[in-house]
Write a protein that holds these residues in place. Sequence first.
Motif, PDB file in Angstrom:
ATOM      1  N   VAL A 161       0.838  -1.211   0.000  1.00 36.48           N
ATOM      2  CA  VAL A 161       0.000   0.000   0.000  1.00 36.48           C
ATOM      3  C   VAL A 161       0.867   1.253   0.000  1.00 36.48           C
ATOM      4  O   VAL A 161       0.602   2.206  -0.737  1.00 36.48           O
ATOM      5  CB  VAL A 161      -0.988  -0.014   1.183  1.00 36.48           C
ATOM      6  N   GLU A 162       1.914   1.270   0.802  1.00 38.69           N
ATOM      7  CA  GLU A 162       2.765   2.465   0.901  1.00 38.69           C
ATOM      8  C   GLU A 162       3.503   2.788  -0.391  1.00 38.69           C
ATOM      9  O   GLU A 162       3.962   3.904  -0.583  1.00 38.69           O
ATOM     10  CB  GLU A 162       3.767   2.311   2.046  1.00 38.69           C
ATOM     11  N   TRP A 163       3.612   1.830  -1.304  1.00 38.84           N
ATOM     12  CA  TRP A 163       4.320   2.041  -2.557  1.00 38.84           C
ATOM     13  C   TRP A 163       3.440   2.673  -3.623  1.00 38.84           C
ATOM     14  O   TRP A 163       3.933   3.062  -4.680  1.00 38.84           O
ATOM     15  CB  TRP A 163       4.872   0.711  -3.076  1.00 38.84           C
ATOM     16  N   MET A 164       2.160   2.769  -3.375  1.00 41.40           N
ATOM     17  CA  MET A 164       1.206   3.251  -4.383  1.00 41.40           C
ATOM     18  C   MET A 164       0.787   4.687  -4.112  1.00 41.40           C
ATOM     19  O   MET A 164       0.799   5.130  -2.970  1.00 41.40           O
ATOM     20  CB  MET A 164      -0.033   2.357  -4.365  1.00 41.40           C
ATOM     21  N   PRO A 165       0.387   5.394  -5.173  1.00 36.52           N
ATOM     22  CA  PRO A 165      -0.083   6.770  -4.959  1.00 36.52           C
ATOM     23  C   PRO A 165      -1.438   6.764  -4.255  1.00 36.52           C
ATOM     24  O   PRO A 165      -2.232   5.850  -4.425  1.00 36.52           O
ATOM     25  CB  PRO A 165      -0.218   7.318  -6.391  1.00 36.52           C
ATOM     26  N   GLY A 166      -1.648   7.774  -3.449  1.00 33.68           N
ATOM     27  CA  GLY A 166      -2.922   7.905  -2.748  1.00 33.68           C
ATOM     28  C   GLY A 166      -2.725   8.097  -1.261  1.00 33.68           C
ATOM     29  O   GLY A 166      -1.606   8.147  -0.758  1.00 33.68           O
ATOM     30  N   THR A 167      -3.839   8.189  -0.555  1.00 31.70           N
ATOM     31  CA  THR A 167      -3.777   8.465   0.885  1.00 31.70           C
ATOM     32  C   THR A 167      -4.418   7.371   1.725  1.00 31.70           C
ATOM     33  O   THR A 167      -4.418   7.464   2.952  1.00 31.70           O
ATOM     34  CB  THR A 167      -4.494   9.798   1.199  1.00 31.70           C
ATOM     35  N   GLU A 168      -4.985   6.357   1.105  1.00 32.05           N
ATOM     36  CA  GLU A 168      -5.631   5.266   1.832  1.00 32.05           C
ATOM     37  C   GLU A 168      -4.602   4.586   2.734  1.00 32.05           C
ATOM     38  O   GLU A 168      -3.526   4.190   2.289  1.00 32.05           O
ATOM     39  CB  GLU A 168      -6.214   4.264   0.838  1.00 32.05           C
ATOM     40  N   ALA A 169      -4.934   4.463   4.024  1.00 34.11           N
ATOM     41  CA  ALA A 169      -4.003   3.870   4.989  1.00 34.11           C
ATOM     42  C   ALA A 169      -4.006   2.347   4.867  1.00 34.11           C
ATOM     43  O   ALA A 169      -5.051   1.742   4.621  1.00 34.11           O
ATOM     44  CB  ALA A 169      -4.392   4.273   6.403  1.00 34.11           C
ATOM     45  N   PRO A 170      -2.846   1.726   5.054  1.00 37.29           N
ATOM     46  CA  PRO A 170      -2.827   0.264   5.074  1.00 37.29           C
ATOM     47  C   PRO A 170      -3.591  -0.252   6.290  1.00 37.29           C
ATOM     48  O   PRO A 170      -3.857   0.504   7.235  1.00 37.29           O
ATOM     49  CB  PRO A 170      -1.350  -0.095   5.174  1.00 37.29           C
ATOM     50  N   LEU A 171      -3.928  -1.517   6.273  1.00 34.51           N
ATOM     51  CA  LEU A 171      -4.628  -2.089   7.416  1.00 34.51           C
ATOM     52  C   LEU A 171      -3.676  -2.174   8.600  1.00 34.51           C
ATOM     53  O   LEU A 171      -2.490  -2.434   8.436  1.00 34.51           O
ATOM     54  CB  LEU A 171      -5.138  -3.495   7.073  1.00 34.51           C
ATOM     55  N   ASP A 172      -4.213  -1.955   9.807  1.00 33.46           N
ATOM     56  CA  ASP A 172      -3.380  -2.129  10.986  1.00 33.46           C
ATOM     57  C   ASP A 172      -3.431  -3.603  11.411  1.00 33.46           C
ATOM     58  O   ASP A 172      -4.132  -4.410  10.807  1.00 33.46           O
ATOM     59  CB  ASP A 172      -3.802  -1.183  12.117  1.00 33.46           C
ATOM     60  N   GLN A 173      -2.697  -3.954  12.460  1.00 33.83           N
ATOM     61  CA  GLN A 173      -2.594  -5.356  12.870  1.00 33.83           C
ATOM     62  C   GLN A 173      -3.944  -5.960  13.250  1.00 33.83           C
ATOM     63  O   GLN A 173      -4.228  -7.103  12.906  1.00 33.83           O
ATOM     64  CB  GLN A 173      -1.598  -5.494  14.031  1.00 33.83           C
ATOM     65  N   SER A 174      -4.778  -5.203  13.921  1.00 32.02           N
ATOM     66  CA  SER A 174      -6.083  -5.743  14.315  1.00 32.02           C
ATOM     67  C   SER A 174      -6.974  -5.978  13.082  1.00 32.02           C
ATOM     68  O   SER A 174      -7.714  -6.968  13.029  1.00 32.02           O
ATOM     69  CB  SER A 174      -6.783  -4.831  15.321  1.00 32.02           C
ATOM     70  N   GLN A 175      -6.875  -5.102  12.101  1.00 32.86           N
ATOM     71  CA  GLN A 175      -7.666  -5.291  10.872  1.00 32.86           C
ATOM     72  C   GLN A 175      -7.159  -6.483  10.074  1.00 32.86           C
ATOM     73  O   GLN A 175      -7.935  -7.219   9.479  1.00 32.86           O
ATOM     74  CB  GLN A 175      -7.613  -4.023  10.015  1.00 32.86           C
ATOM     75  N   LEU A 176      -5.829  -6.691  10.080  1.00 35.63           N
ATOM     76  CA  LEU A 176      -5.272  -7.853   9.392  1.00 35.63           C
ATOM     77  C   LEU A 176      -5.732  -9.149  10.060  1.00 35.63           C
ATOM     78  O   LEU A 176      -6.028 -10.129   9.386  1.00 35.63           O
ATOM     79  CB  LEU A 176      -3.744  -7.785   9.374  1.00 35.63           C
TER      80      LEU A 176
END
Length: 170
Positions: free
Chosen positions: A152-167
């Motif tokens: 996710v961090e490698w792509m353009p945009g602002t959407e946050a990656p999932l955190d540990q609890s969401q994973l």
Amino acid sequence: MSDYFSLIKKSNLDRQVPVKWQQVNTRYEIYAAPLGDVNLDVLIPHCIAVKRRVQSTVTTEAHLGPSYYKAFPKTIEGLLPKVWETILDAHGAGTAYQTPENFTEDLKSFVQEHCPERARYHLVQKLRRLTKPRDLSVLEFSYRLQELNSWVEWMPGTEAPLDQSQLKQA
């Protein structure tokens, strides 16, 4: 969007070639499959893998930044070297510019050149809705989720990656 991000890993390890370079009086070598594909399932893992291989091979901190810039272009083919050169030409990447931090930013720019605008949003949405396929073990599924989430961090945009609890919920 499932065409971009498969739960089943695509392998491009069939044609590993040596990538050699020299920094001052030290010679380095890694093995990598040449990248000519801009499919995100291959592009992002390739960039991350080359970065990690160079980092684990280069033993001198002063050699790390310049080594990234020497090794990475040798792992791409077709029209991709021209894209890489265009990114470097944008800021006149001389040896003083060749730091590990600048390489990471340039590598992200390289990925983003080939990444559709909404890919980041679609990847995060897909990660939120995924269910484990029958042909993957729970451990394989968990590792693949973590890998896809790291993209996710490698792509353009602002959407946050999932955190540990969401994973864990996925």
